[in-house]
Design a protein around this motif. Structure first.
Motif, PDB file in Angstrom:
ATOM      1  N   ILE A 261      33.999 -12.618  32.739  1.00  0.00           N
ATOM      2  CA  ILE A 261      34.781 -13.532  33.203  1.00  0.00           C
ATOM      3  C   ILE A 261      34.397 -13.842  34.874  1.00  0.00           C
ATOM      4  O   ILE A 261      34.655 -14.839  35.369  1.00  0.00           O
ATOM      5  N   SER A 262      33.702 -12.991  35.303  1.00  0.00           N
ATOM      6  CA  SER A 262      33.227 -13.279  36.917  1.00  0.00           C
ATOM      7  C   SER A 262      32.003 -14.283  36.825  1.00  0.00           C
ATOM      8  O   SER A 262      32.065 -15.119  37.915  1.00  0.00           O
ATOM      9  N   MET A 263      31.500 -14.808  35.811  1.00  0.00           N
ATOM     10  CA  MET A 263      30.534 -15.541  35.682  1.00  0.00           C
ATOM     11  C   MET A 263      31.199 -17.114  35.753  1.00  0.00           C
ATOM     12  O   MET A 263      30.534 -18.118  36.418  1.00  0.00           O
ATOM     13  N   ASN A 264      32.352 -17.217  35.402  1.00  0.00           N
ATOM     14  CA  ASN A 264      33.356 -18.404  35.531  1.00  0.00           C
ATOM     15  C   ASN A 264      34.736 -17.902  35.922  1.00  0.00           C
ATOM     16  O   ASN A 264      35.557 -18.401  35.038  1.00  0.00           O
ATOM     17  N   ALA A 265      34.780 -17.412  36.672  1.00  0.00           N
ATOM     18  CA  ALA A 265      36.183 -16.762  37.222  1.00  0.00           C
ATOM     19  C   ALA A 265      37.276 -17.792  37.605  1.00  0.00           C
ATOM     20  O   ALA A 265      38.229 -17.836  37.230  1.00  0.00           O
ATOM     21  N   GLU A 266      36.695 -18.896  38.373  1.00  0.00           N
ATOM     22  CA  GLU A 266      37.681 -19.923  38.667  1.00  0.00           C
ATOM     23  C   GLU A 266      38.009 -20.662  37.500  1.00  0.00           C
ATOM     24  O   GLU A 266      39.343 -20.921  37.248  1.00  0.00           O
ATOM     25  N   THR A 267      37.524 -20.971  36.429  1.00  0.00           N
ATOM     26  CA  THR A 267      37.806 -21.419  35.104  1.00  0.00           C
ATOM     27  C   THR A 267      38.670 -20.478  34.267  1.00  0.00           C
ATOM     28  O   THR A 267      39.713 -21.023  34.074  1.00  0.00           O
ATOM     29  N   HIS A 268      38.436 -19.247  34.440  1.00  0.00           N
ATOM     30  CA  HIS A 268      39.391 -18.409  33.513  1.00  0.00           C
ATOM     31  C   HIS A 268      40.737 -18.250  34.123  1.00  0.00           C
ATOM     32  O   HIS A 268      41.849 -18.401  33.840  1.00  0.00           O
ATOM     33  N   ASP A 274      47.731 -21.866  34.008  1.00  0.00           N
ATOM     34  CA  ASP A 274      47.960 -22.968  33.145  1.00  0.00           C
ATOM     35  C   ASP A 274      48.813 -22.578  31.888  1.00  0.00           C
ATOM     36  O   ASP A 274      49.852 -22.973  31.698  1.00  0.00           O
ATOM     37  N   GLN A 275      48.439 -21.435  31.371  1.00  0.00           N
ATOM     38  CA  GLN A 275      49.023 -21.063  30.089  1.00  0.00           C
ATOM     39  C   GLN A 275      50.281 -20.557  30.367  1.00  0.00           C
ATOM     40  O   GLN A 275      51.342 -20.513  29.733  1.00  0.00           O
ATOM     41  N   ILE A 276      50.437 -19.710  31.728  1.00  0.00           N
ATOM     42  CA  ILE A 276      51.637 -19.058  32.174  1.00  0.00           C
ATOM     43  C   ILE A 276      52.794 -20.278  32.365  1.00  0.00           C
ATOM     44  O   ILE A 276      54.019 -20.165  31.991  1.00  0.00           O
ATOM     45  N   LEU A 277      52.244 -21.325  32.898  1.00  0.00           N
ATOM     46  CA  LEU A 277      53.291 -22.369  33.301  1.00  0.00           C
ATOM     47  C   LEU A 277      53.637 -23.001  32.047  1.00  0.00           C
ATOM     48  O   LEU A 277      54.939 -23.558  31.688  1.00  0.00           O
ATOM     49  N   ARG A 278      52.684 -23.105  30.861  1.00  0.00           N
ATOM     50  CA  ARG A 278      53.216 -23.623  29.716  1.00  0.00           C
ATOM     51  C   ARG A 278      54.008 -22.815  28.838  1.00  0.00           C
ATOM     52  O   ARG A 278      55.255 -23.173  28.204  1.00  0.00           O
ATOM     53  N   VAL A 279      54.038 -21.706  28.892  1.00  0.00           N
ATOM     54  CA  VAL A 279      54.880 -20.526  28.329  1.00  0.00           C
ATOM     55  C   VAL A 279      56.231 -20.795  29.040  1.00  0.00           C
ATOM     56  O   VAL A 279      57.297 -20.656  28.338  1.00  0.00           O
ATOM     57  N   ALA A 280      56.476 -20.804  30.385  1.00  0.00           N
ATOM     58  CA  ALA A 280      57.558 -20.949  31.076  1.00  0.00           C
ATOM     59  C   ALA A 280      58.335 -22.098  30.777  1.00  0.00           C
ATOM     60  O   ALA A 280      59.742 -22.102  30.666  1.00  0.00           O
ATOM     61  N   ARG A 281      57.465 -23.328  30.487  1.00  0.00           N
ATOM     62  CA  ARG A 281      58.048 -24.484  29.927  1.00  0.00           C
ATOM     63  C   ARG A 281      58.392 -24.735  28.477  1.00  0.00           C
ATOM     64  O   ARG A 281      59.168 -25.938  28.249  1.00  0.00           O
ATOM     65  N   GLY A 282      57.924 -23.657  27.879  1.00  0.00           N
ATOM     66  CA  GLY A 282      58.355 -23.659  26.382  1.00  0.00           C
ATOM     67  C   GLY A 282      57.357 -24.492  25.635  1.00  0.00           C
ATOM     68  O   GLY A 282      57.676 -24.962  24.377  1.00  0.00           O
ATOM     69  N   GLU A 283      56.069 -24.615  26.077  1.00  0.00           N
ATOM     70  CA  GLU A 283      55.199 -25.664  25.587  1.00  0.00           C
ATOM     71  C   GLU A 283      54.062 -24.995  24.970  1.00  0.00           C
ATOM     72  O   GLU A 283      53.132 -25.575  24.331  1.00  0.00           O
ATOM     73  N   ALA A 284      53.922 -23.696  24.942  1.00  0.00           N
ATOM     74  CA  ALA A 284      52.778 -22.841  24.279  1.00  0.00           C
ATOM     75  C   ALA A 284      53.273 -22.370  22.833  1.00  0.00           C
ATOM     76  O   ALA A 284      54.559 -22.437  22.528  1.00  0.00           O
ATOM     77  N   ALA A 285      52.321 -22.063  22.184  1.00  0.00           N
ATOM     78  CA  ALA A 285      52.628 -21.688  20.816  1.00  0.00           C
ATOM     79  C   ALA A 285      51.796 -20.513  20.386  1.00  0.00           C
ATOM     80  O   ALA A 285      50.659 -20.070  21.274  1.00  0.00           O
TER      81      ALA A 285
END
Length: 440
Positions: A261-268, A274-285
């Motif tokens: 994860i540390s090799m691409n920390a910003e990407t992760h 973004d996934q937390i925001l998608r879950v909050a909006r009900g857009e995740a599956a």
């Protein structure tokens, strides 16, 4: 003993974060809390759901999830995973398609022992299964292997591959992905010297560090900067009391994951935000793109300490494969002894793990192999993952690999009346003309 305490501390931290996620999710979904019309409640629930799932996946071995597929007859056929050869540190498994005649292409897919389970190659297996009989090296999590089973270093890994190839027979085509590429090359050379009739028909090396110094990356630079003493002192720990391998020295999977994860920390970080925001909006599956990737990426396994240390010391620092000085069980392995096994290398132009030049170095080491038995392919725009599991693999690389296998299949090797394996007149076909992306 302090290393065992450190191992248990990491597991405690993981377990605590999983619990915190589950608690936040439960609290935010409590009916009384639902009466509070505030977006922070939704965010808290979403954070808890993503956090619990992420930390839970770190200690669970993913399932292959390959249950059936539609064959040429238009019918769905069940797929079972059968153990062909069982060993303490890893098994040889076979994806058997029920009701289908065995395919003439017998392929051994050598999975890396580099922190992730062999299921990382799930999409690779799925893409090859319709056209091949697929066998995979399924390495075990070192934390679950009792100390009584002894050590496991790169020489043991190589001998495991030798045993697997002898079990499958000479009409086998090998595809080695990433980390095992140099050891698979060494195993093939070992067979060329010690048991020529057990050699595979072809060997495809995908994104492997045959010569790590050919094109330096962050991985090779790290191997150069640190000493073996520093690695052993900071990376190696003893398995805690929770697992069967208690007391075994390992490079813990959680520590490896932190490095990944540390090799691409910003990407992760962006991906999880973004996934937390998608879950909050009900857009995740449950099986959306994020979960499909991270359910596999976060599932890590402990690596035997002697395997990790010997890989760094002998493959990266000592360059024993690159300089053709590798020794297995007291036997010097000469890669130039490979004279009949067709060898192909595959690299990605944007690979930041095994950069272009590291893998193709294998062809220069095969001094005894005719030019028509050598091939290489550079996939433009492809990263490390893409050359064996992404769109580049499916659309461009996979067809080339199958073509290479067919071009070097030859006539079947048979058993003579004396019981010795005899080779019919072997095919010696070129592996295709060079193109802009492929050069022989």
């Amino acid at each position: 003993m302090k290393y065992m305490a450190t191992y248990d501390l990491m597991e405690t931290m993981r377990n605590t974060n999983q619990w915190l996620g589950a608690t936040a999710k439960t609290m935010a979904s409590y009916p009384a809390v639902a009466m509070v019309p505030h977006p922070a409640i939704k965010w808290l629930e979403a954070w808890g759901e993503v956090t619990e799932r992420s930390f839970e996946r770190m200690v669970a071995k993913p399932d292959w999830g390959i249950h059936s597929f539609t064959c040429e007859d238009g019918k769905d056929h069940l797929v079972t995973v059968e153990t062909e050869l069982e060993q303490p540190f890893g098994d040889l498994i076979h994806f058997k398609v029920l009701g289908r005649d065995p395919k003439p292409r017998r392929v051994l897919l050598v999975a890396p022992m580099s922190g992730h389970y062999a299921t990382l190659l799930r999409s690779t297996v799925t893409s090859l299964l319709p056209d091949c009989e697929i066998y995979v090296t399924d390495w075990h999590n070192a934390r679950d292997i009792p100390v009584s089973e002894g050590k496991f270093d790169i020489e043991d890994y190589t001998l495991y591959l030798v045993d697997f190839l002898r079990h499958l027979g000479p009409d086998t085509h090998v595809i080695a992905v990433c980390q095992p590429a140099p050891l698979t090359l060494a195993a093939t050379a070992y067979l060329a010297q010690e048991d020529p009739t057990a050699q595979p028909r072809s060997l495809t090396l995908i994104g492997g560090p045959i010569d790590p110094d050919a094109t330096p990356t962050d991985v090779t630079d790290f191997g150069r900067r640190v000493t073996m003493g520093q690695l052993e002192g900071t990376m190696i720990q003893r398995v805690g009391y929770k697992y069967k391998g208690v007391g075994r020295l390992v490079y813990p999977g959680l520590l490896q994951l932190a490095s990944f994860i540390s090799m691409n920390a910003e990407t992760h970080s962006t991906a999880f935000t973004d996934q937390i925001l998608r879950v909050a909006r009900g857009e995740a599956a449950d099986h959306d793109k994020h979960n499909r990737f991270y359910d596999e990426y976060l599932a890590v396994m402990d690596m035997p300490a002697e395997f990790y240390l010997s890989t760094v010391e002998r493959i990266f620092k000592g360059r024993e494969i690159a300089e053709n000085r590798f020794v297995v069980d007291g036997v010097p392995v000469d890669i130039g002894a490979i004279t009949s096994v067709a060898v192909k290398t595959v690299e990605g132009s944007k690979d930041d793990i095994s950069a272009p030049g590291q893998c193709v170095a294998a062809l220069d080491l095969c001094t005894g192999l005719p030019a028509e038995k050598k091939a290489s392919h550079l996939e433009e725009g492809a990263g490390h993952y893409g050359i064996f599991a992404g769109r580049s693999w499916r659309n461009n690389i996979r067809p080339l690999v199958l073509e290479f296998i067919d071009a070097n299949a030859g006539a079947p090797r048979v058993i003579s009346e004396t019981g010795q394996k005899a080779d019919s007149k072997a095919a010696n076909k070129p592996a295709g003309k060079p193109t802009k992306k492929s050069a022989a």
